[in-house]
Design a protein around this motif. Structure first.
Motif, PDB file in Angstrom:
ATOM      1  N   ALA A  87      -3.778   1.622  -4.522  1.00  0.00           N
ATOM      2  CA  ALA A  87      -3.436   1.344  -3.122  1.00  0.00           C
ATOM      3  C   ALA A  87      -4.676   1.045  -2.290  1.00  0.00           C
ATOM      4  CB  ALA A  87      -2.675   2.521  -2.518  1.00  0.00           C
ATOM      5  N   THR A 130       0.825  -1.214   0.000  1.00  0.00           N
ATOM      6  CA  THR A 130       0.000   0.000   0.000  1.00  0.00           C
ATOM      7  C   THR A 130       0.855   1.259   0.000  1.00  0.00           C
ATOM      8  OG1 THR A 130      -1.770  -1.156   1.184  1.00  0.00           O
ATOM      9  CG2 THR A 130      -1.798   1.251   1.247  1.00  0.00           C
ATOM     10  N   ASN A 131       1.891   1.286   0.835  1.00  0.00           N
ATOM     11  CA  ASN A 131       2.752   2.468   0.917  1.00  0.00           C
ATOM     12  C   ASN A 131       3.575   2.670  -0.346  1.00  0.00           C
ATOM     13  OD1 ASN A 131       2.950   4.010   3.710  1.00  0.00           O
ATOM     14  ND2 ASN A 131       2.502   1.875   4.172  1.00  0.00           N
ATOM     15  N   GLN A 142       7.616   8.406   4.561  1.00  0.00           N
ATOM     16  CA  GLN A 142       6.718   7.399   4.006  1.00  0.00           C
ATOM     17  C   GLN A 142       7.515   6.237   3.418  1.00  0.00           C
ATOM     18  OE1 GLN A 142       4.073   8.831   0.955  1.00  0.00           O
ATOM     19  NE2 GLN A 142       2.811   6.981   0.981  1.00  0.00           N
ATOM     20  N   THR A 149      -2.379   5.985  -6.041  1.00  0.00           N
ATOM     21  CA  THR A 149      -3.221   5.997  -4.853  1.00  0.00           C
ATOM     22  C   THR A 149      -4.492   5.179  -5.039  1.00  0.00           C
ATOM     23  OG1 THR A 149      -2.383   8.210  -4.368  1.00  0.00           O
ATOM     24  CG2 THR A 149      -4.331   7.494  -3.160  1.00  0.00           C
ATOM     25  N   ASP A 150      -5.062   5.228  -6.224  1.00  0.00           N
ATOM     26  CA  ASP A 150      -6.289   4.469  -6.478  1.00  0.00           C
ATOM     27  C   ASP A 150      -6.053   2.971  -6.323  1.00  0.00           C
ATOM     28  OD1 ASP A 150      -7.669   6.771  -6.942  1.00  0.00           O
ATOM     29  OD2 ASP A 150      -7.424   6.703  -9.119  1.00  0.00           O
ATOM     30  N   ASP A 188       1.227   4.043  -3.040  1.00  0.00           N
ATOM     31  CA  ASP A 188       0.913   5.436  -2.751  1.00  0.00           C
ATOM     32  C   ASP A 188       2.116   6.337  -2.994  1.00  0.00           C
ATOM     33  OD1 ASP A 188      -1.017   7.400  -1.675  1.00  0.00           O
ATOM     34  OD2 ASP A 188       0.441   7.584  -0.062  1.00  0.00           O
TER      35      ASP A 188
END
Length: 496
Positions: free
Chosen positions: A138, A126-127, A306, A135-136, A130
């Motif tokens: 993720a 996920t990270n 991040q 992002t979508d 992103d």
């Protein structure tokens, strides 16, 4: 001084084929830290601790560290006399018998680690998605699961190629994590308007009510879990009777320092209020660093934090593969699992089948839990605390029992071989009981069955599942279950 019960032990052990004298103290500390995933652990836990006890979150981190340190001493002392890569399995079997050894020393650590790997793979995927602007994707199960499986395959390949390569990769990723956390902390403390840290935040007797205190300490126990991974490479360590134990204790101290610094900095910068950046706002608890880093460091530099969180989960995945495969080699060598698990690569000197098996099972579990239901995966992760308390506590009690005849030899022996491990075991037992009591509530977690919390059912169910499995293994490996106490001693090197 060795335990008198070890006098009859053989002075040497058959070579399992692992790369002896190839890992130093720094590499072992890196493995221990990486397994905890400090950047990830603090960012997803600190907000929850603040919700429970407010500005006393640093005190909760301090109190939660006490049973961890006591348990670390138990691991250190047992490793000195029984430096086997089976660690808990060997130590508990030696002192409490094959059934306890297999369930508490092998089954529970393996299940806890595999469940944790599913969460780590998801977080890493996920990270990373992103971070590169996807992002979508993720937020979608399929791409996250596919990338998570790819990450598991990647770290499995690295682990397969040798412990030195694994340690080098871990050291680099841990350095990035610690640099990011320290950088964030310095920027947060130096930021205009940041409050001056107070010693009252560290007051261990300042809690109001046992409920919030217990909840916060249990959360803190979880974010320290994993440092014992360093001891699973003890047979590959330089000075295998001492270096692994030192690495375990040093890892826990570094974790404590890092967590306290980050927590104090975050509270100074954002406060514990329920609005804006306040850590008391439930909207900020899921990922504290993602919320605070842009404001403290600026958007572009915050990307580095991040990245550190993403690398934190990947580094932990790698350590999970390393620390799960090696105990399997030991268990198979002692005759408690199929011999195929004991195979070691002649060139890389790493477990072959055990490493690949761990990676495959982790991918299968990731897919199963991801597509079953997101809430089910979350509850599975929450139940890990029960499993950890159980096997940490069993190991601590095994230490106190093993050295019971040595405790009168010196004050130091009484303290580090008896009192500290016993205290650690009792605190882990208390944490287990409190966790189980809280988890019975159907509102604990996201699932429940007939009014009983799903987290409780998953945790206790995982422990109870070990009983029929061990009964089946007893039929398959009767020699081990008859002579396990002796065979685990015969296949290790004990301290002179």
């Amino acid at each position: 001084m060795s335990n008198p019960t070890d006098v009859a032990a053989r002075p040497s052990a058959p070579d399992k084929g692992l790369a002896a004298d190839s890992v130093g103290l720094l590499s072992m500390v890196s493995l221990g830290l990486a397994s905890v995933a400090p950047a990830y652990s603090i960012t997803v836990t600190l907000g929850l601790v603040v919700l429970a006890v407010g500005h006393l979150a640093p005190a909760a981190l301090l109190v939660g560290f006490v049973p961890i340190l006591c348990t670390a001493y138990a691991f250190r002392e047992l490793n000195r006399v029984m430096p086997d890569c089976g660690t808990n399995f060997v130590w508990i079997t030696k002192n409490f018998g094959p059934w306890s050894g297999w369930i508490f020393g092998n089954w529970l650590p393996q299940i806890a680690t595999l469940i944790a790997m599913t969460a780590l793979a998801q977080v890493g995927a996920t990270n990373l998605l992103d971070l590169v602007g996807l992002t979508d994707l993720a937020g979608q199960t399929l791409p996250v699961t596919c990338l998570g499986a790819l990450l598991i395959a990647l770290v499995t390949a690295v682990a397969y190629r040798g412990v030195q390569l694994s340690a080098a990769v871990q050291t680099a990723m841990v350095a990035i994590q610690l640099a990011a956390l320290v950088g964030f902390g310095v920027a947060a403390l130096a930021h205009h308007g940041a409050a001056t840290p107070s010693l009252a935040w560290l007051n261990p007797v300042g809690f109001h009510g046992t409920g919030p205190f217990a909840e916060s300490v249990l959360l803190c126990l979880f974010i320290y879990w994993g440092w014992d991974a360093a001891l699973t490479v003890n047979e590959e360590a330089c000075d295998r009777t001492r270096t692994p134990g030192r690495a375990a204790v040093l890892s826990t101290l570094i974790l404590l320092s890092t967590y306290l610094f980050t927590a104090v900095a975050a509270i100074s910068f954002a406060g514990t209020g329920t609005k804006g950046l306040g850590l008391g706002d439930q909207n900020n608890t899921a990922d504290v660093l993602a919320t605070l880093a842009p404001a403290a460091l600026g958007g572009s530099v915050a990307k580095g934090v991040q990245l550190a969180v993403a690398l934190s989960s990947v580094a932990a995945l790698l350590t999970c593969i390393v620390s799960t495969a090696r105990p399997n080699v030991s268990v198979a060598s002692h005759g408690a699992m199929p011999k195929i698990f004991a195979r070691v690569h002649p060139r890389y000197r790493t477990p072959t089948f055990a490493t690949v098996f761990t990676g495959v099972v982790a991918v299968a579990l990731l897919a199963a839990l991801s597509f079953a239901a997101p809430s089910f995966l979350g509850d599975a992760v929450l139940c890990i605390g029960l499993l950890v308390c159980a096997y940490y506590g069993a190991t601590a009690f095994a230490c106190a029992w093993h050295f019971r005849r040595d405790l009168r030899t010196s004050t130091q022996a009484l303290l580090v071989k008896g009192l500290l491990p016993l205290a650690g075991g009792l605190m882990m037992l208390a944490a287990f009981a409190r966790s189980a009591w809280d988890m019975v509530d159907p509102s604990y977690g996201a699932t429940s069955i007939d009014g009983i919390g799903g987290v409780f059912l998953l945790g206790i169910g995982s422990i109870l599942l070990g009983l029929p499995l061990t009964a089946l293994l007893r039929l398959r490996f009767p020699d081990f279950f008859r002579n396990g106490r002796r065979t685990v001693t015969d296949l290790i090197i004990t301290e002179d």
